[in-house]
Design an enzyme around this catalytic site. Structure first.
Site, mmCIF file in Angstrom:
data_model
loop_
_atom_site.group_PDB
_atom_site.id
_atom_site.type_symbol
_atom_site.label_atom_id
_atom_site.label_comp_id
_atom_site.label_asym_id
_atom_site.label_seq_id
_atom_site.Cartn_x
_atom_site.Cartn_y
_atom_site.Cartn_z
ATOM 1 N N TYR A 136 -8.339 3.472 -15.311
ATOM 2 C CA TYR A 136 -8.070 4.088 -16.619
ATOM 3 C C TYR A 136 -7.671 3.080 -17.698
ATOM 4 O O TYR A 136 -7.531 3.460 -18.871
ATOM 5 C CB TYR A 136 -7.044 5.212 -16.495
ATOM 6 C CG TYR A 136 -7.619 6.512 -15.949
ATOM 7 C CD1 TYR A 136 -8.978 6.641 -15.630
ATOM 8 C CD2 TYR A 136 -6.806 7.637 -15.778
ATOM 9 C CE1 TYR A 136 -9.493 7.833 -15.134
ATOM 10 C CE2 TYR A 136 -7.325 8.833 -15.285
ATOM 11 C CZ TYR A 136 -8.665 8.928 -14.964
ATOM 12 O OH TYR A 136 -9.168 10.114 -14.489
ATOM 13 N N ASP B 124 0.853 -1.194 0.000
ATOM 14 C CA ASP B 124 0.000 0.000 0.000
ATOM 15 C C ASP B 124 0.889 1.244 0.000
ATOM 16 O O ASP B 124 1.669 1.459 0.928
ATOM 17 C CB ASP B 124 -0.854 -0.062 1.278
ATOM 18 C CG ASP B 124 -1.762 1.140 1.447
ATOM 19 O OD1 ASP B 124 -1.715 2.074 0.615
ATOM 20 O OD2 ASP B 124 -2.516 1.145 2.434
ATOM 21 N N THR C 196 -3.199 2.202 -14.745
ATOM 22 C CA THR C 196 -3.423 0.776 -15.033
ATOM 23 C C THR C 196 -4.609 0.161 -14.296
ATOM 24 O O THR C 196 -4.858 -1.035 -14.408
ATOM 25 C CB THR C 196 -2.174 -0.070 -14.697
ATOM 26 O OG1 THR C 196 -1.978 -0.039 -13.274
ATOM 27 C CG2 THR C 196 -0.946 0.451 -15.401
ATOM 28 N N GLY D 148 -9.781 3.833 -6.179
ATOM 29 C CA GLY D 148 -8.427 3.295 -6.346
ATOM 30 C C GLY D 148 -7.419 3.913 -5.403
ATOM 31 O O GLY D 148 -7.709 4.192 -4.225
ATOM 32 N N VAL D 149 -6.235 4.133 -5.917
ATOM 33 C CA VAL D 149 -5.156 4.660 -5.081
ATOM 34 C C VAL D 149 -5.464 6.088 -4.614
ATOM 35 O O VAL D 149 -5.084 6.491 -3.509
ATOM 36 C CB VAL D 149 -3.794 4.539 -5.826
ATOM 37 C CG1 VAL D 149 -3.672 5.497 -6.983
ATOM 38 C CG2 VAL D 149 -2.640 4.699 -4.871
ATOM 39 N N ASP D 150 -6.182 6.837 -5.430
ATOM 40 C CA ASP D 150 -6.583 8.206 -5.084
ATOM 41 C C ASP D 150 -7.447 8.201 -3.804
ATOM 42 O O ASP D 150 -7.185 8.960 -2.846
ATOM 43 C CB ASP D 150 -7.379 8.776 -6.269
ATOM 44 C CG ASP D 150 -7.594 10.270 -6.212
ATOM 45 O OD1 ASP D 150 -7.019 10.921 -5.332
ATOM 46 O OD2 ASP D 150 -8.334 10.782 -7.080
#
Ligand code: AR6
Length: 166
Positions: A121, A10, A118, A32-34
């Site tokens: 998007y 993470d 990836t 996601g990561v955002d």
């Protein structure tokens, strides 16, 4: 030359000078990561992002890391994959270069990247990994450590293989 390495896990936990966020052009959060970065950094991050008035695809903007171990967050906007002939590789390379430029400006010596574009998007993971590694090899001369933080096993395996190949 910087040390380039794959790290599984993470990105919000990485003890580096700067972590990169795969954001969208509003910079006002997402999945996601955002989403993970906004949750971990706390609500002050959203206030700081509002002052940035968005970001173009291929560019990057900096905020403090707030509750993250990292001092900085560099928010970049990757391209949405539309088949590969719509400037996607150039825009993705530009994301990595823009973040490395911000690292230089802010005196960050270590930086952690997620696999930009990836996830939601849709950029093919293998092509994105190769481009990320090559772009960082060519543009990170003055940075000590570049981490590619891989959340899933497929991505981790690809980076591992490509980094060993050199
Ligand atoms: N740490 C490291 N990597 C992660 C984490 C994490 N905590 N969570 C997910 N990933 P994505 P994108 C990986 O979809 O494709 C957002 O809604 C994930 O497995 O986060 O650039 C934004 O607001 C994948 O390998 O980003 C935009 O609207 C990688 O991070 C949009 O998604 C990128 O997946 C951006 O889409």
């Amino acid at each position: 030359m910087p040390e380039l390495l794959m790290v599984r896990g993470d990105i919000t936990r990485r003890p580096v000078d700067a972590v990169v966020n795969a954001a969208n052009s509003s910079l006002l959060g997402g999945g996601g990561v955002d989403g993970a970065i906004h949750r971990a950094a706390g609500p002050d991050l959203l206030h700081a992002c509002r002052l940035l008035h968005g970001c173009k695809t291929g560019s990057a903007k900096a905020t403090p890391g707030f509750r993250l171990p990292a001092k900085w967050i560099f928010h970049t906007v990757g391209p949405v994959w539309r088949g590969g002939n719509n400037g996607e590789p150039e825009l993705l390379a530009s994301c990595y270069r823009s973040c490395l430029d911000l690292a230089r400006e802010h005196g960050a010596k270590s930086i952690a990247f997620p696999a930009i574009s990836t996830g939601i998007y849709g950029y093919p993971k293998d092509q994105a990994a190769e481009l990320a590694i090559n772009t960082c090899r060519e543009n990170a001369a003055d940075i000590e450590r570049v981490e590619f933080v891989c959340f899933d096993a497929d991505t981790a395996e690809m980076y591992e293989r490509l980094l060993v190949r050199g």
